[in-house]
Motif scaffolding. Structure first.
Motif, PDB file in Angstrom:
ATOM      1  N   PRO A  20      -8.159   0.938 -16.226  1.00  0.00           N
ATOM      2  CA  PRO A  20      -9.310   1.843 -16.313  1.00  0.00           C
ATOM      3  C   PRO A  20     -10.562   1.198 -15.726  1.00  0.00           C
ATOM      4  CG  PRO A  20      -8.051   1.894 -18.353  1.00  0.00           C
ATOM      5  CD  PRO A  20      -7.457   0.799 -17.525  1.00  0.00           C
ATOM      6  N   ALA A  21     -11.328   1.999 -15.018  1.00  0.00           N
ATOM      7  CA  ALA A  21     -12.552   1.600 -14.319  1.00  0.00           C
ATOM      8  C   ALA A  21     -12.280   0.937 -12.971  1.00  0.00           C
ATOM      9  CB  ALA A  21     -13.435   0.693 -15.174  1.00  0.00           C
ATOM     10  N   ASP A  22     -10.987   0.731 -12.609  1.00  0.00           N
ATOM     11  CA  ASP A  22     -10.687   0.233 -11.264  1.00  0.00           C
ATOM     12  C   ASP A  22     -11.081   1.277 -10.223  1.00  0.00           C
ATOM     13  OD1 ASP A  22      -9.712  -2.169 -12.070  1.00  0.00           O
ATOM     14  OD2 ASP A  22      -7.592  -1.743 -11.662  1.00  0.00           O
ATOM     15  N   GLU A  23     -11.387   0.788  -9.034  1.00  0.00           N
ATOM     16  CA  GLU A  23     -11.660   1.671  -7.904  1.00  0.00           C
ATOM     17  C   GLU A  23     -10.788   1.254  -6.731  1.00  0.00           C
ATOM     18  OE1 GLU A  23     -15.802   1.793  -7.011  1.00  0.00           O
ATOM     19  OE2 GLU A  23     -16.317   2.839  -8.864  1.00  0.00           O
ATOM     20  N   TRP A  24      -9.789   2.078  -6.433  1.00  0.00           N
ATOM     21  CA  TRP A  24      -8.935   1.878  -5.279  1.00  0.00           C
ATOM     22  C   TRP A  24      -9.467   2.768  -4.161  1.00  0.00           C
ATOM     23  CZ3 TRP A  24      -3.257   0.306  -6.002  1.00  0.00           C
ATOM     24  CH2 TRP A  24      -3.105  -0.451  -7.169  1.00  0.00           C
ATOM     25  N   HIS A  25      -9.092   2.470  -2.922  1.00  0.00           N
ATOM     26  CA  HIS A  25      -9.592   3.251  -1.802  1.00  0.00           C
ATOM     27  C   HIS A  25      -8.473   3.539  -0.796  1.00  0.00           C
ATOM     28  CE1 HIS A  25     -13.450   1.589  -3.280  1.00  0.00           C
ATOM     29  NE2 HIS A  25     -13.954   2.719  -2.812  1.00  0.00           N
ATOM     30  N   LEU A  37       3.292   8.516  -1.343  1.00  0.00           N
ATOM     31  CA  LEU A  37       3.280   8.324  -2.790  1.00  0.00           C
ATOM     32  C   LEU A  37       2.468   7.070  -3.097  1.00  0.00           C
ATOM     33  CD1 LEU A  37       7.063   9.026  -3.480  1.00  0.00           C
ATOM     34  CD2 LEU A  37       5.151  10.554  -4.006  1.00  0.00           C
ATOM     35  N   VAL A  38       1.488   7.218  -3.968  1.00  0.00           N
ATOM     36  CA  VAL A  38       0.622   6.112  -4.375  1.00  0.00           C
ATOM     37  C   VAL A  38       0.881   5.829  -5.851  1.00  0.00           C
ATOM     38  CG1 VAL A  38      -1.765   5.375  -4.704  1.00  0.00           C
ATOM     39  CG2 VAL A  38      -1.116   6.630  -2.635  1.00  0.00           C
ATOM     40  N   ASP A  39       1.321   4.623  -6.155  1.00  0.00           N
ATOM     41  CA  ASP A  39       1.674   4.226  -7.515  1.00  0.00           C
ATOM     42  C   ASP A  39       0.507   3.458  -8.128  1.00  0.00           C
ATOM     43  OD1 ASP A  39       2.810   3.418  -9.874  1.00  0.00           O
ATOM     44  OD2 ASP A  39       4.623   2.576  -8.971  1.00  0.00           O
ATOM     45  N   LEU A  40      -0.135   4.052  -9.129  1.00  0.00           N
ATOM     46  CA  LEU A  40      -1.302   3.443  -9.769  1.00  0.00           C
ATOM     47  C   LEU A  40      -0.982   2.899 -11.158  1.00  0.00           C
ATOM     48  CD1 LEU A  40      -4.008   6.079  -8.769  1.00  0.00           C
ATOM     49  CD2 LEU A  40      -3.636   3.829  -7.761  1.00  0.00           C
ATOM     50  N   ARG A  41       0.280   2.661 -11.449  1.00  0.00           N
ATOM     51  CA  ARG A  41       0.622   2.179 -12.791  1.00  0.00           C
ATOM     52  C   ARG A  41       0.093   0.770 -13.046  1.00  0.00           C
ATOM     53  NH1 ARG A  41       6.905   3.938 -12.878  1.00  0.00           N
ATOM     54  NH2 ARG A  41       6.637   3.425 -10.675  1.00  0.00           N
ATOM     55  N   ARG A  85     -10.916   6.705  -8.425  1.00  0.00           N
ATOM     56  CA  ARG A  85     -11.543   6.114  -9.600  1.00  0.00           C
ATOM     57  C   ARG A  85     -10.605   6.276 -10.794  1.00  0.00           C
ATOM     58  NH1 ARG A  85     -17.243   8.312 -11.931  1.00  0.00           N
ATOM     59  NH2 ARG A  85     -15.941  10.125 -12.317  1.00  0.00           N
ATOM     60  N   VAL A  86     -10.105   5.148 -11.308  1.00  0.00           N
ATOM     61  CA  VAL A  86      -9.143   5.175 -12.416  1.00  0.00           C
ATOM     62  C   VAL A  86      -9.894   5.418 -13.720  1.00  0.00           C
ATOM     63  CG1 VAL A  86      -7.309   3.920 -13.601  1.00  0.00           C
ATOM     64  CG2 VAL A  86      -7.664   3.582 -11.136  1.00  0.00           C
ATOM     65  N   ASP A 120     -10.054  -5.357  -5.313  1.00  0.00           N
ATOM     66  CA  ASP A 120     -10.567  -6.578  -4.684  1.00  0.00           C
ATOM     67  C   ASP A 120     -10.484  -6.521  -3.166  1.00  0.00           C
ATOM     68  OD1 ASP A 120      -7.844  -6.720  -4.359  1.00  0.00           O
ATOM     69  OD2 ASP A 120      -7.599  -8.698  -5.280  1.00  0.00           O
ATOM     70  N   GLY A 121     -10.089  -5.384  -2.618  1.00  0.00           N
ATOM     71  CA  GLY A 121      -9.981  -5.240  -1.181  1.00  0.00           C
ATOM     72  C   GLY A 121      -8.637  -5.628  -0.617  1.00  0.00           C
ATOM     73  N   ALA A 122      -7.726  -6.155  -1.444  1.00  0.00           N
ATOM     74  CA  ALA A 122      -6.411  -6.551  -0.952  1.00  0.00           C
ATOM     75  C   ALA A 122      -5.589  -5.314  -0.597  1.00  0.00           C
ATOM     76  CB  ALA A 122      -5.676  -7.370  -2.009  1.00  0.00           C
ATOM     77  N   PRO A 123      -4.791  -5.390   0.476  1.00  0.00           N
ATOM     78  CA  PRO A 123      -3.958  -4.245   0.843  1.00  0.00           C
ATOM     79  C   PRO A 123      -2.891  -3.986  -0.203  1.00  0.00           C
ATOM     80  CG  PRO A 123      -3.412  -6.161   2.185  1.00  0.00           C
ATOM     81  CD  PRO A 123      -4.630  -6.522   1.406  1.00  0.00           C
TER      82      PRO A 123
END
Length: 578
Positions: free
Chosen positions: A362-367, A354-358, A401-402, A318-321
């Motif tokens: 699925p189908a999320d897009e982080w940047h 370290l980037v925690d994607l837990r 891309r998750v 959603d663009g949130a940091p």
């Protein structure tokens, strides 16, 4: 080896010349971004709920970010090679590579072969304590050499700027790795030619590995790069959770012609303020994506742009940091992981995050994003502008891309390693080194303590007594005060062959002072061992330089700006370590 004298160098150079805890996010308009970054923060006397996070601007651009991120593999670009084996690299403008490779070879590259397979700009993986043996053959039409950025080495073997190779010459670098685990990039550096050759493709990665880092990564179930052999890393996910979890990200920006070919043609402003490219690439491509799963990743950020400063952050769908964790800096891991939401990365600097994607779906897009900031390039010869278009603007750097959810329960360690204790502080006043803009022979130039930078163009270890070089009286420690004029640019200052500890920042611009992590004004990336220090206009940075473990022979260190156009313009200073 054939070295190059001052008269020959000047002739060749002349020919070449002719030819905080929360983000304060600014709008995308550059002028407003600078205004917002310097505005004082209001004082709130009572506790109130924090406002909802503002979206990161600039995430929805015309670029699709659909190009798979190239990763080290068993051939071609960034291919993994055993750095402990004897390697021959050819600096060439005519690589012999398979057609259809992604990314395509740049105009210049370091080429080699191994096991009958071609490589260009290979990623060298080597154990701490092993010997690096690389023979460079110069097949270019201009002088060049290899700079092993950040490696502790004898001055001749580390790539001092005066050790340039003439066309057709060769030299074998032999370095016993004393550095802690980390990324130590290599690139071409030859005064007068550095900016062109690095911009056109002569850059790669050397990764040092050790048991301490492997233990920390094992606790997070992160497989170190190269641990699975040269065929272990691919750009796709072959099975759930089987993709790379240790990902190097080599940033470069370039100017391209109509056919997408890098073209290096700096103007007068570029030579004084540094060349900022129109296109920012990651591992050789623009608009890159990386397929990921819901687990922890180590992203290894390496800024090898000629002059561009990066302001790195992470954004949710959603663009949130989104917070991330700093794991290491130039000289290896921190003792403890450090949570943060943004960091500045100057040319030549590195940061492991370290980037925690837990929490992703699925189908999320982080940047991975570049946050807006004021580039503070106040020294342009013609314009005196605040920076090249695009440098301080919000932009996407990499799309994550998750793909799917996986079982992953490893916690973030409270402690990562035992960091070597800081060297003792010396008695007496610091050595003061002030960078300012002036004139030399009626042309704009950079000065050190009011005088031109001084590089002696010979390969003798001992500098004459009358040569204007800082002289280290003993193999001990020194405190240096690195200060930058207000009418200047951000200079990433690098000292070859030695490491630094940042002690204090004073006079920092608000955008740098706001996210400081210590009362000394130090930023997050100052908390580890360093070899490159970003000094902003008007700022003074006190650093502790450790000369105790220098090789026994006389050493010639080089202090220079990692803004390569400034280096080419003479901003490099010999330092005598007898």
């Amino acid at each position: 080896m054939r070295s190059i004298g001052r008269r020959r160098f000047l002739k060749l150079a002349g020919i070449t010349a002719l030819a905080g805890a929360t983000w304060t996010l600014a709008p995308t308009v550059p002028a407003l971004a600078a205004q917002d970054a310097t505005a004082p923060r209001p004082v709130t006397p009572v506790a109130v709920p924090p406002p909802p996070p503002r979206p990161v601007p600039g995430l929805h651009s015309a670029t699709s970010f659909d190009t798979p991120l190239p990763l080290p593999g068993d051939r071609s670009f960034m291919g993994l090679m055993d750095g402990g084996s004897r390697i021959e690299l050819s600096a060439t403008s005519d690589p012999r590579l398979p057609t259809g490779d992604m990314p395509p070879a740049p105009p210049l590259c370091f080429q080699t072969e191994h096991g009958g397979r071609p490589y260009w700009n290979p990623t060298l993986v080597i154990q701490r304590g092993a010997s690096l043996r690389v023979r460079l053959v110069n097949r270019l039409e201009a002088p060049t050499l290899l700079r092993w950025h950040g490696l502790l080495a004898d001055w001749r073997m580390g790539g001092h700027p005066v050790m340039m190779l003439l066309p057709g010459a060769s030299f074998e670098y032999r370095v016993t790795l004393r550095n802690r685990a980390g990324i130590y990039p290599y690139h071409a550096i030859a005064p007068g030619f550095s900016g062109r050759q690095t911009h056109q493709g002569l850059v790669g990665l050397c990764i040092v590995d050790d048991e301490e880092e492997r233990a920390a990564l094992a606790a997070m179930d992160i497989e170190p790069l190269g641990a699975g052999g040269t065929g272990a890393f691919r750009a796709t996910l072959p099975a759930p959770g089987n993709g790379p979890s240790d990902v190097p990200l080599l940033f470069q920006d370039r100017r391209l012609d109509r056919d997408g070919v890098p073209v290096y043609a700096p103007g007068l402003d570029d030579r004084i303020s540094g060349l900022i490219g129109d296109v920012l690439t990651v591992n050789g491509v623009a608009g890159a994506k990386l397929d990921v799963v819901t687990r922890m990743y180590r992203l290894r950020l390496v800024n090898m742009c000629n002059a561009r400063v990066l302001h790195v952050g992470l954004a949710r769908p959603d663009g949130a940091p989104q917070p991330f964790t700093l794991m290491g800096t130039d000289g290896g891991m921190l003792e403890r992981p450090l949570p943060l939401q943004r960091l500045f990365l100057g040319p030549g600097e590195r940061a492991d995050i370290l980037v925690d994607l837990r929490a992703a779906n699925p189908a999320d897009e982080w940047h991975l994003v570049n946050l807006p900031f004021d580039p503070m390039r106040r020294a342009g010869a013609a314009s005196g502008g605040a920076g090249a278009p695009g440098e301080g603007e919000a932009a996407r750097l990499l799309r994550l891309r998750v793909m799917q959810r996986v079982d992953y329960a490893q916690p973030l360690p409270v402690r990562l390693c035992d960091v070597p204790s800081a060297p003792p502080l010396p008695q007496g006043p610091p050595r003061r080194l002030h960078v300012s803009r002036g004139e030399v022979l009626r042309r704009p130039s950079w000065l050190l303590n009011g005088q031109p930078f001084a590089l002696r163009h010979d390969t003798n270890a001992d500098l004459p007594d009358d040569f204007p070089a800082p002289r280290v009286p003993a193999r001990t420690t020194e405190v240096w005060e690195l200060s930058n004029d207000a009418a200047s640019i951000p200079h990433a200052l690098h000292l070859s062959g030695f490491q630094l500890r940042v002690l204090e920042r004073r006079g920092s611009p608000p955008q740098v002072a706001a996210p400081a992590v210590a009362p000394s004004g130090c930023s997050a990336t100052d908390t580890g061992i360093k070899d490159t220090v970003l000094v902003w206009p008007g700022e003074t940075v006190r650093v502790l330089v450790d000369f105790r473990d220098a090789p026994p022979e006389t050493q010639r260190a080089a202090l220079y700006s990692r803004v390569l156009e400034c280096l080419d313009d003479g901003m490099v200073q010999d330092v005598s370590v007898p």
